[in-house]
Structure formats: C-alpha cells, structure tokens
Enzyme design. Structure first.
Site, PDB file in Angstrom:
ATOM      1  CG  HIS A  97      60.453  58.906  18.102  1.00  0.00           C
ATOM      2  ND1 HIS A  97      61.679  59.110  17.517  1.00  0.00           N
ATOM      3  CD2 HIS A  97      60.639  57.963  19.055  1.00  0.00           C
ATOM      4  CE1 HIS A  97      62.573  58.327  18.087  1.00  0.00           C
ATOM      5  NE2 HIS A  97      61.981  57.616  19.022  1.00  0.00           N
ATOM      6  CG  ASP A 100      60.850  62.356  16.059  1.00  0.00           C
ATOM      7  OD1 ASP A 100      61.310  62.744  17.146  1.00  0.00           O
ATOM      8  OD2 ASP A 100      60.939  61.179  15.660  1.00  0.00           O
TER       9      ASP A 100
END
Length: 431
Positions: A97, A100
């Site tokens: 993501h 992240d």
C-alpha cells in the site's frame, strides 16, 4: 543496505537440512508443465512484514524495527530491509500500500511526492535483484479521514482525496510494471444503517470502481484490477462481503469482464465459508484473479492473519486454483503477520519459509490428484446421467414438457450415494 538480516544466509531447498531450509519448495521442480515458482508466484506483503509493529487491541507494539519512524530516511531503511529479505527468501514478488512505504505528508501533493521518491528506490532495487511487483494498492482505511470509508464516504471531499490517492498508486504500480492493482474496501461499508444511505453509497462505490477501470485503459495499464472481498472488520458490514456478493456488484455496474477478485483465506472464514468454497465460486464465475494466503485462529473469531500451516486446507485451495488454470498474472501473497511474541529477525524469515513449504506441499498434492483424476472421475460418474440426449433436452424444454415427460414415464428415482466419506478418504491419501 540494511544490516537487519545480516546473519541470515539465503534459504535453499534442502530436504535433509536441520536448520532454516525449504523441505518441499523446490522452485525449479516441474509440475503439470510449469515450475513450482511459476505455479505459486509467492509475494511478501510489505504492510505485515515491514510496517506492522506487533501491537494488538490490548497491547503496544513489540517489534521495535530500526526503520520505524515518520521520516523519508526511515522509509529508505525499510526498503533496504525489505529487499534484503526478498533476496534471502528468493521471493519473486512483493505487494504494498502507499501508506506502507512512505510516511504521511501534510497534503496530497506531499504524499504523492514521497510515494514517487520511494518508487525511484524500488525501481533501482527491482532492476538489481529481479524482484517484481505483484500488485500495488492504496490505503483508504487507516487515516481518520477514512473513518466512514473512501469511495463510499458521505463527504465528497474524501471521495475526491481517495480518487487522487488511487490514481497516484495505480500510476506507480504501472510504472513499476506491477501485474495487478487491488482495491480493498476495508471501510467501504457501514457501522449503522440508522445514519447510512446504502443505495447512494453503493452507487458511489460502483462509479468509483468504473473510474478506476477507465483510468487503467487511459494510462495503458495491462494488469488485472482486483477487488478483495471481506465481510466485516473493521466495518460492521462491508459491501464486498464475499465472492458472490462482489460478482453481483460487478454485474450491476457492467464490470464483470473488467474486474476480478483477490481471495483471502482469512476473509473467507469470516464470511462463513471455506477458502476452497470462495475459490471455487470465483473459478465458476470466471473472476479468480489472485490469492492472499494466511489463516485465522478458529477459536478467536476475528481476522488474525497468521501464516498458513494447514496442508489439507491449502491443498484443497490449490486444487481449485489448478482447476481454474492457475494464478498468473495473480499470485500467492502472504497477507500474514508474526505473532507479537515473535520479535527476532529470524522469526520473519522462518515464518515465510514454513508458509512457502506448506503451499508447495499443498500444490503438489493438488496436482497429483488432478493428474490421477482422483476427484474428477467420481464427480463425472455422479453427474453421468446428464450426458444423455434426453437429459440435455430437458434443459431446453418448458417446465410443463419436463413434468409431462416425468409423468408419462412414471419417473420414480431412487436415492444415489454421494460417497462423501469415500472421496474424503481419497483426498487424505495424497496429503
């Protein structure tokens, strides 16, 4: 480079090894015309492996990784550690993501700038190591702005923020030659119907997904667009409840030929299904795209995201995958995290090694069952009556024609055994 895993050697296939090694996953072993590596297409989940801190609802984080922090230097250290781990495992893919890989900025522009800076680093490391991107995605659920969803949020400005975030993530995924793009609607649902206009939210969700598909074609992205079903948690009810629900949603908005599903084991359990049920449903409907491999604790009742260790369960899952023709361009993403007591670097490596072996054992068993016609032969026998011309004609007849035929022939069928226990025993012979 990172020194986090500096005392851990690359993991090799060695069935006789006493230490850290693959006992079953031989990436070059040929099975049904493809190598195990090409069948399984393993990926590391960036969020669980490098962003998770070991916290749970009742306790603070326990992992204390050297890259934890909110600066771009921390993000670079995280990338170094990630690619070091990919090399140790020989992992062909990873997934991420935006949230992240880069710290949250103060604006959309800052978020996108930071994401592209990390993408520059990824690009160089991918070229150097050969590790590829299985899929990218946008986090539309962690920040407080998404407390009522992203695409389904009552605030149109959150919808617009979400559109900008997804566009940036899609374009980075495209730039990095990602093979899929995933949308997980973690908060695309509701906590209470008392303050929710479900009809309007579903319309907005459908339009948002249509925009994603339109943008895919606009930028020339050749990968699959995937939706990941989940019934609940964090929302009380999420609109992408299970595979069948997603398919109905795609049909409603004319997207069934554009979007497939990324099916997760843990989410299947939360929906009251087995993993193989969800995979069989996706295969039957023609929308199986990729899988997230993990497991839930069957006593906890929530999404624990543990590494898989149940070979029979995994074998039946890969049986459905093989029946569907395989995963590519999808893959097997380990959407799994360490338990909060597992704090050492070697724990992260060992968790993936064990999971990869479990998946290899499961796929080998599934392939052998297919090659031996072990399950399909009794299945064909059970439905053999439908091969007659008379039976096939019934399906093109009217209800009255079929009923008249039954009455004329005085049809009085006797029950026939489904032989369930015999077939279960057949499965066990391969495990």
């Amino acid at each position: 480079m990172s020194s986090f895993f500096s005392d851990i050697d690359p993991v090799r296939f060695d069935p006789e090894a006493k230490g850290l090694a693959f006992r079953h996953y031989d990436p070059d072993r040929m099975v049904m015309g493809k190598s195990l590596k090409d069948h399984l297409r393993f990926a590391v989940a960036y969020w669980h492996s490098f962003a998770a801190d070991g916290s749970d609802p009742f306790g603070a984080g326990t992992f204390g990784r050297p890259w934890f922090g909110d600066t771009m230097d921390d993000a670079r250290r995280k990338a170094d550690a990630a690619f070091e781990m990919f090399a140790i495992l020989g992992q062909p893919f990873f997934c991420f993501h935006d949230h992240d890989v880069r710290p949250e900025g103060g604006s959309l522009a800052e978020n996108h700038k930071r994401l592209n800076e990390i993408a520059d680093i990824f690009e160089g490391k991918m070229a150097e190591t050969g590790t590829k991107l299985l899929w990218g995605t946008a986090n539309l659920f962690t920040h407080p702005r998404f407390m009522s969803g992203g695409a389904t949020n009552p605030d149109p400005e959150v919808f617009a923020w979400s559109a900008s975030t997804v566009r940036a993530c899609m374009e980075v995924t495209h730039r990095l030659n990602g093979e899929n793009y995933v949308l997980w609607g973690g908060r695309e649902g509701y906590e209470s119907l008392l303050n929710t206009d479900m009809g309007q939210e579903l319309e907005h969700y459908g339009r948002f997904l249509s925009m994603v598909v339109e943008h895919k074609h606009k930028i020339g992205f050749k990968g699959q667009i995937l939706v990941e079903p989940k019934p609940q948690e964090p929302s009380k009810h999420q609109y992408d409840f299970d595979v069948a629900t997603v398919y109905g949603f795609l049909k409603r908005f004319g997207l069934e030929d554009e979007v497939k599903v990324n099916v997760e084991q843990g989410h299947a359990i939360l929906a009251g299904h087995s993993f193989e049920h969800e995979l069989a449903t996706a295969r039957t409907l023609g929308i199986l795209g990729s899988i997230d491999m993990n497991r839930n604790d069957y006593q906890s009742g929530w999404d624990t995201d543990q590494f898989p260790n149940n070979v029979p369960e995994v074998a039946l899952a890969y049986y459905e995958v093989l029946r569907a023709g395989g995963l590519a361009p999808g893959g097997t993403n380990f959407d799994a995290k360490l338990r909060r007591q597992s704090t050492d670097p070697v724990d992260l490596i060992a968790a993936h090694v064990g999971a990869m072996d479990v998946c290899a054992r499961g796929l080998l068993a599934a392939a052998e069952m297919i090659e031996d016609d072990a399950l399909e032969a009794p299945r064909r026998e059970r439905y053999a009556g439908w091969e007659s011309d008379e039976a096939k004609q019934m399906l093109g007849s009217s209800l009255s024609d079929v009923a008249d035929r039954a009455e004329k022939d005085d049809v009085n069928p006797a029950p026939r055994s489904g032989r369930q226990e015999i077939i279960e025993n057949i499965v066990n012979r391969y495990l």
